[in-house]
Write an enzyme that holds these catalytic residues in place. Structure first.
Site, PDB file in Angstrom:
ATOM      1  N   TYR A 346     -26.578  14.845  -1.678  1.00 52.18           N
ATOM      2  CA  TYR A 346     -26.319  13.573  -1.873  1.00 52.18           C
ATOM      3  C   TYR A 346     -26.880  12.865  -0.708  1.00 52.18           C
ATOM      4  O   TYR A 346     -26.613  12.850   0.368  1.00 52.18           O
ATOM      5  CB  TYR A 346     -25.371  13.463  -2.019  1.00 52.18           C
ATOM      6  CG  TYR A 346     -24.472  14.292  -3.293  1.00 52.18           C
ATOM      7  CD1 TYR A 346     -26.076  15.232  -4.198  1.00 52.18           C
ATOM      8  CD2 TYR A 346     -23.475  14.937  -3.872  1.00 52.18           C
ATOM      9  CE1 TYR A 346     -25.263  15.619  -5.576  1.00 52.18           C
ATOM     10  CE2 TYR A 346     -22.930  15.470  -4.895  1.00 52.18           C
ATOM     11  CZ  TYR A 346     -23.616  15.452  -5.294  1.00 52.18           C
ATOM     12  OH  TYR A 346     -23.481  16.301  -6.393  1.00 52.18           O
ATOM     13  N   GLU A 421       1.655  10.121  -8.127  1.00 56.54           N
ATOM     14  CA  GLU A 421       0.822   9.135  -9.787  1.00 56.54           C
ATOM     15  C   GLU A 421       1.013   7.748  -9.834  1.00 56.54           C
ATOM     16  O   GLU A 421       0.599   7.494 -10.962  1.00 56.54           O
ATOM     17  CB  GLU A 421       1.584  10.036 -10.450  1.00 56.54           C
ATOM     18  CG  GLU A 421       1.140  11.570 -11.167  1.00 56.54           C
ATOM     19  CD  GLU A 421       1.461  12.788 -12.124  1.00 56.54           C
ATOM     20  OE1 GLU A 421       2.992  12.053 -12.031  1.00 56.54           O
ATOM     21  OE2 GLU A 421       1.141  13.547 -12.550  1.00 56.54           O
TER      22      GLU A 421
END
Ligand SMILES: [Zn+2]
Ligand SMILES: [Zn+2]
Length: 445
Positions: A346, A421
């Site tokens: 990448y 979360e």
């Protein structure tokens, strides 16, 4: 620094809104408020999607269940949905009711060959084939959260369709961590590169592309960086060939082990002595070294593999050249031979500086002021591919629960990687706010 960037943006917005009362700041404020309310109202479902995806992780190029969930959701919103992009990816388009630019929002969907420990009620027990071998599978890089966040963003932005000036492209990409079907060197491309090659931007090229990644950091804090934020990642192999013989009579041999030891040391001088580290950092790591079968045999060959990380194309090329020279010349001095092969991975993920500056106030509002400037990160990302197609901005979302030290939290790819979360709404608000702002604020030019 933050204020220096904040001020000109506001001034520009005011000038524009005076010039054109129906655009600019008024729309932006309305849309941002609507985004905030709507994201809050679907937080429960966002977390439920995340848990479902977390419990059913899939490896790169095998994300059929995940992309099915995504596609069903996007179709239920009435979006134009294309599936099977780059094997298992999903691409969807939302056309706002008003004319305007196009932004692309990207999430990655794949998991990793990592065994998740027991503990969470939605812990993964999944197994799958990874390059022909059975492995345990876990969302140890948090791509489950990226997917759930972008599903929520799609719903929020669709609900604002009538007020939306422009087009939003949703990219749910497979295989960011690489393919689980085709090994490196097989000649098969995947992930972001394949999505672009298959023409997701052929009809409309976006004016900007946004992405985020969860990372250890204060929960809900957004980290940004203008310019290079994630490294390029290239692999290399060095095969040192000497002359095999008796370990008790090394003068009759050419020893590839001592030669390799000198090469490993020589490679250390590339970053420490040759790279201008004030310009940009670089890393050269040898990860494997293999040679020999027995204590009293000088082997014929030694093989090494390693990774190269850089943040600048010039330095990347220089490091590649130096590795070949150092290994080749040291081997030559020992009468051995070194064959060096370097494979391009990448590219560096580069945040467009103008776009980053323009969006900084948006990040600040979306994260309620909890933003910080990031250092360059040593991992790499194929978001870099999208950021070469259009000006890109990639940010990090902190997910370390309050009361824990983020610097001691388990990193991405660890089986103990854990996501608070509570941060996910900030992620959704950030992505949706970036989109509506970019569309509603006439270009900063
Ligand atoms: Zn990862
Ligand atoms: Zn990742």
């Amino acid at each position: 620094m933050r204020h220096l960037l904040y001020l000109p943006t506001i001034t520009m917005g005011l000038v524009l809104s005076i010039a054109s009362p129906n655009s600019g700041i008024a729309d932006t404020a309305f849309l941002e408020k609507a985004v905030r309310d709507k994201v809050s109202s679907i937080e429960g479902r966002l977390i439920a999607w995340r848990r479902d995806i977390h419990q059913h992780p899939e490896l790169g190029d095998q994300e059929t269940r995940t992309s099915g969930l995504v596609a069903d959701h996007l179709r239920s919103l009435g979006l134009e949905v294309r599936t099977g992009v780059a094997r298992t990816g999903v691409f969807a388009v939302l056309k706002g009711a008003k004319p305007g630019p196009t932004v692309a929002l990207r999430a990655d969907m794949d998991a990793l060959p990592v065994k998740e420990p027991k503990g969470l009620p939605f812990a993964s027990q999944a197994k799958a084939q990874y390059l022909g071998k059975e492995v345990d599978v876990m969302h140890a890089c948090g791509h489950d959260t990226h997917t759930a966040i972008l599903m929520a963003v799609a719903e929020v932005l669709t609900s604002l369709k009538d007020q939306l000036p422009g087009t939003v492209q949703f990219i749910f990409q497979p295989a960011e961590e690489g393919s689980s079907l085709y090994p490196p060197g097989s000649g098969q491309i995947s992930g972001a590169e394949l999505m672009v090659k298959e023409g997701i931007f052929a009809k409309i090229k976006p004016d900007a592309v946004f992405g985020l990644h969860v990372l250890p950091g204060k929960s809900g804090e957004i980290a940004y960086r203008p310019g290079a934020i994630l490294a390029s990642s290239d692999g290399f192999e060095i095969k040192v060939t000497g002359k095999q013989g008796h370990g008790g009579m090394p003068w009759q041999t050419i020893d590839p082990i001592t030669t390799s030891a000198q090469i490993v040391n020589g490679l250390q001088t590339i970053v420490s002595r040759k790279v201008d580290l004030t310009a940009s950092p670089a890393v050269v790591t040898i990860g494997t070294i293999n040679g020999g079968t027995r204590a009293n045999i000088v082997p014929e060959t030694v093989e090494m593999t390693g990774t190269i990380r850089t943040y600048d194309e010039g330095i990347r090329t220089q490091v590649h050249d130096d590795i070949a020279t150092v290994a080749g010349k040291i081997a030559e001095s020992a009468g051995a031979k070194a064959e060096v092969s370097i494979s391009h991975g990448y590219d560096t993920t580069v945040n467009n500086e103008e776009l980053t500056g323009r969006m900084l106030p948006v990040l600040e509002r979306a994260a309620d002021g909890r933003i910080r400037r990031s250092l360059p990160v040593g991992a790499s990302e194929d978001f870099s591919v999208f950021a070469q197609e259009a000006p890109g901005l990639f940010v990090f979302l902190g997910i370390t629960p309050e009361g824990q030290d983020p610097t001691k939290a388990a990193p991405n790819h660890s089986p103990n990687f854990f996501v608070d979360e509570g941060a996910l709404v900030v992620g959704a608000r950030t992505m949706a706010s970036l989109a509506v702002n970019y569309l509603a604020t006439p270009s900063g030019k």
